[in-house]
Design an enzyme around this catalytic site. Sequence first.
Site, short mmCIF file in Angstrom:
data_model
loop_
_atom_site.label_atom_id
_atom_site.label_comp_id
_atom_site.label_asym_id
_atom_site.label_seq_id
_atom_site.Cartn_x
_atom_site.Cartn_y
_atom_site.Cartn_z
N ARG A 150 29.11 48.06 68.14
CA ARG A 150 27.67 48.05 68.42
C ARG A 150 27.01 49.37 68.01
O ARG A 150 25.88 49.36 67.52
CB ARG A 150 27.43 47.79 69.91
N ARG A 202 59.70 50.10 75.82
CA ARG A 202 58.60 50.79 76.50
C ARG A 202 58.36 52.19 75.92
O ARG A 202 58.08 53.14 76.66
CB ARG A 202 58.86 50.90 78.01
N HIS A 203 58.44 52.34 74.62
CA HIS A 203 58.24 53.65 73.99
C HIS A 203 57.61 53.41 72.62
O HIS A 203 58.26 52.87 71.71
CB HIS A 203 59.58 54.38 73.85
N HIS A 205 6.27 73.26 81.30
CA HIS A 205 6.29 72.48 82.57
C HIS A 205 5.61 71.13 82.40
O HIS A 205 5.17 70.53 83.36
CB HIS A 205 5.63 73.26 83.71
N SER A 228 9.47 44.30 74.86
CA SER A 228 9.70 43.85 76.23
C SER A 228 9.73 42.34 76.27
O SER A 228 8.95 41.68 75.58
CB SER A 228 8.59 44.38 77.16
#
Length: 456
Positions: A3, A68-69, A142, A261
């Site tokens: 995506r 398992r390795h 500000h 929207s």
Amino acid sequence: SERYASKEMQYIFSPDMKFKTWRKLWIALAESEMELGLNITQEQVDELKAHADDINYDVAKEREKLVRHDVMSHVYAYGVQCPKAKGIIHLGATSCYVGDNTDIIVMTEALKLVRKKLINVINELAKFADKYKNQPTLAFTHFQPAQPTTVGKRATLWLMELKLDLDDLDYIIDSMMLLGSKGTTGTQASFLELFEGDHEKIKELENKIAKKMGYSRKMDTRVLNVLAGIAASAHKFSNDIRLLQHLKEIEEPFEKNQIGSSAMAYKRNPMRSERIASLANYVMVTALNPAITSATQWFERTLDDSANKRLSVPESFLAIDGILDLYLNVVDGLVVYDKVIEKRLMSELPFMATENIMMDAVKAGGDRQELHEKIRELSMEAGKNVKEKGLDNNLLELIANDPAFNMSLEDLQKTMDPSKYVGRSPEQVDEFLTEVINPILEENKEILGMSATINV
């Protein structure tokens, strides 16, 4: 990842890239050991090279269910394809040899792509800053009206942050180095045995491997901190664009058929900038993962980093890739509404021009202290008219009607040229681009010209 991230970055963190690099490292190890006199033949090395890319994933996957390795599963699978060489694959090495060195190689390639995209964003921003260096606009401190600046000057603030990120990125790329081939706990004991105590041959082995692979390395923490820095800069930019879009002064690209929207059909939401912020938050927070992981390692090493870094490192790179594509796309398509910018600036400019007006009145014989107090009182009255009565700013009319200033409305309106109040903004943009940014772009001109297509 599909995506947000590019195909190029997705490949860098793909299984193919990872396991092909493992095989390149095994080839480099075997070839170097052969060159230094171990009982390895050219035929074995050639067999390994012949199967460097056609990885038998099905065999490796079935083997991992049994043992398992992951490393030993791929050693086994490589050996199935290379029966003559299977006995010398991974000779003297430990899992970190392929695992960690591959991580460094992959991260270095990813950093190079990040660098390319970052420089292209810098290039587009530089064009924008230059184009609008003379366009006066209201500055905010500000988020309250402050002295005017220019649209281009504001863009140099975004540029400077990216330039600092590039400095950090270049430093990390230049200081990346491979972990080498040092065996289980880093002592090279296995290689000391293989080379019958010949320390010089062991050192030469590392040099040969490094030359064959051609990369360098540092820690995950430092890499992800650089990505977090880029994310922070992109987030700041996206915040400003979102606020400017609210003010209707500057908008990010909005396509003909784009829907803002699902309910309010008229809306033009800044969704690309919002996505930059969202992904940036993720990258900044994810940078904590390698920091915590490296802080909690035990002695020579533990394995509690593995599962974490398999997620945190690739996902950070995929996210920053998406961020830079969005950043490039947004800057390339920014829309500047100069009439809206001018209208807002002119509504506030009378307040900002009061110091100049006071100086002119003093030159005409007025008392500076008395005039200062009168301007304060008249400014409060004009502000009240704007805020409480919804009227236009009539400060100039109030000043013209006060005999203490001895100035006509026409005289006052002559002071309302916005370009008089932007200081050295245009010159600062020129100087910054010429002295700081253009040398970077010139040095990297061969990688300029990228564009970014956003899929969603």
